[in-house]
Design an enzyme around this catalytic site. Structure first.
Site, PDB file in Angstrom:
ATOM      1  N   ARG A  48      -3.407   6.011  -2.210  1.00  0.00           N
ATOM      2  CA  ARG A  48      -2.909   6.960  -3.220  1.00  0.00           C
ATOM      3  C   ARG A  48      -3.187   6.410  -4.624  1.00  0.00           C
ATOM      4  O   ARG A  48      -3.636   7.125  -5.512  1.00  0.00           O
ATOM      5  CB  ARG A  48      -1.405   7.192  -3.012  1.00  0.00           C
ATOM      6  N   ILE A  62       5.604   4.891  -9.651  1.00  0.00           N
ATOM      7  CA  ILE A  62       6.263   5.396  -8.443  1.00  0.00           C
ATOM      8  C   ILE A  62       5.250   5.415  -7.293  1.00  0.00           C
ATOM      9  O   ILE A  62       4.692   6.472  -6.954  1.00  0.00           O
ATOM     10  CB  ILE A  62       6.869   6.802  -8.692  1.00  0.00           C
ATOM     11  N   PRO A  63       4.974   4.240  -6.718  1.00  0.00           N
ATOM     12  CA  PRO A  63       4.022   4.191  -5.606  1.00  0.00           C
ATOM     13  C   PRO A  63       4.547   4.985  -4.399  1.00  0.00           C
ATOM     14  O   PRO A  63       5.723   4.896  -4.063  1.00  0.00           O
ATOM     15  CB  PRO A  63       3.933   2.699  -5.253  1.00  0.00           C
ATOM     16  N   HIS A  64       3.655   5.754  -3.795  1.00  0.00           N
ATOM     17  CA  HIS A  64       4.013   6.523  -2.597  1.00  0.00           C
ATOM     18  C   HIS A  64       2.741   6.800  -1.819  1.00  0.00           C
ATOM     19  O   HIS A  64       1.647   6.581  -2.319  1.00  0.00           O
ATOM     20  CB  HIS A  64       4.727   7.818  -2.982  1.00  0.00           C
ATOM     21  N   GLY A  65       2.898   7.272  -0.608  1.00  0.00           N
ATOM     22  CA  GLY A  65       1.746   7.485   0.267  1.00  0.00           C
ATOM     23  C   GLY A  65       0.977   8.756  -0.053  1.00  0.00           C
ATOM     24  O   GLY A  65       1.406   9.590  -0.853  1.00  0.00           O
TER      25      GLY A  65
END
Length: 145
Positions: A48, A62-65
């Site tokens: 991502r 805001i790291p997310h998949g």
């Protein structure tokens, strides 16, 4: 018993991190350790980041998949990593707060809106960057309901 989305086990304070990749791995690693996601989710978080930066401004990322990471999410959860010295997210963007998100079904939208409200206030960012305990971090987020 259902896990809470965000609790003190999900928070790491005063961390020193050298690279954006390390930062994302740590943020995702908390989600794995606390049982919200499978280890494969971390690779999806890195993917991502390669597609588009998760830097949101105001020292926050805001790291997310990716969209196809849903099978790796067991339960909705948030991880929080405070990096007072900051970590470079590229293009001169320094990140001092990493908020990792894993959302089951569409719960991540509610989670994101709450985070957006908290992080839109510069005063809250200052409090989060200087917080000395997990309880302080949780209290700041609990004020938004």
């Amino acid at each position: 018993m259902e896990k809470t989305i965000f609790n003190k086990e999900n928070i790491q304070l005063n961390v020193s991190i050298g690279t954006k990749e390390e930062a994302i791995r740590l943020t995702g690693g908390i989600l794995v350790k606390e049982g919200y996601v499978d280890p494969n989710y971390i690779e999806k978080m890195l993917e991502r980041e390669r597609l588009t930066s998760t830097y949101m401004g105001n020292f926050v990322a805001i790291p997310h998949g990716t969209e196809d990471s849903k099978p790796f999410v067991k339960e909705s959860g948030i991880s929080f990593v405070q990096v007072p010295q900051g970590v470079d997210f590229g293009a001169g963007n320094m990140v001092k707060l990493l908020i990792g998100i894993a959302g089951k079904d569409n719960e991540h939208l509610d989670i994101l809106s709450k985070i957006a409200i908290v992080c839109s206030e510069e005063e809250n960012i200052d409090k989060l960057v200087t917080a000395q305990s997990a309880e302080e971090i949780l209290a700041i987020f609990e004020e938004v309901n």
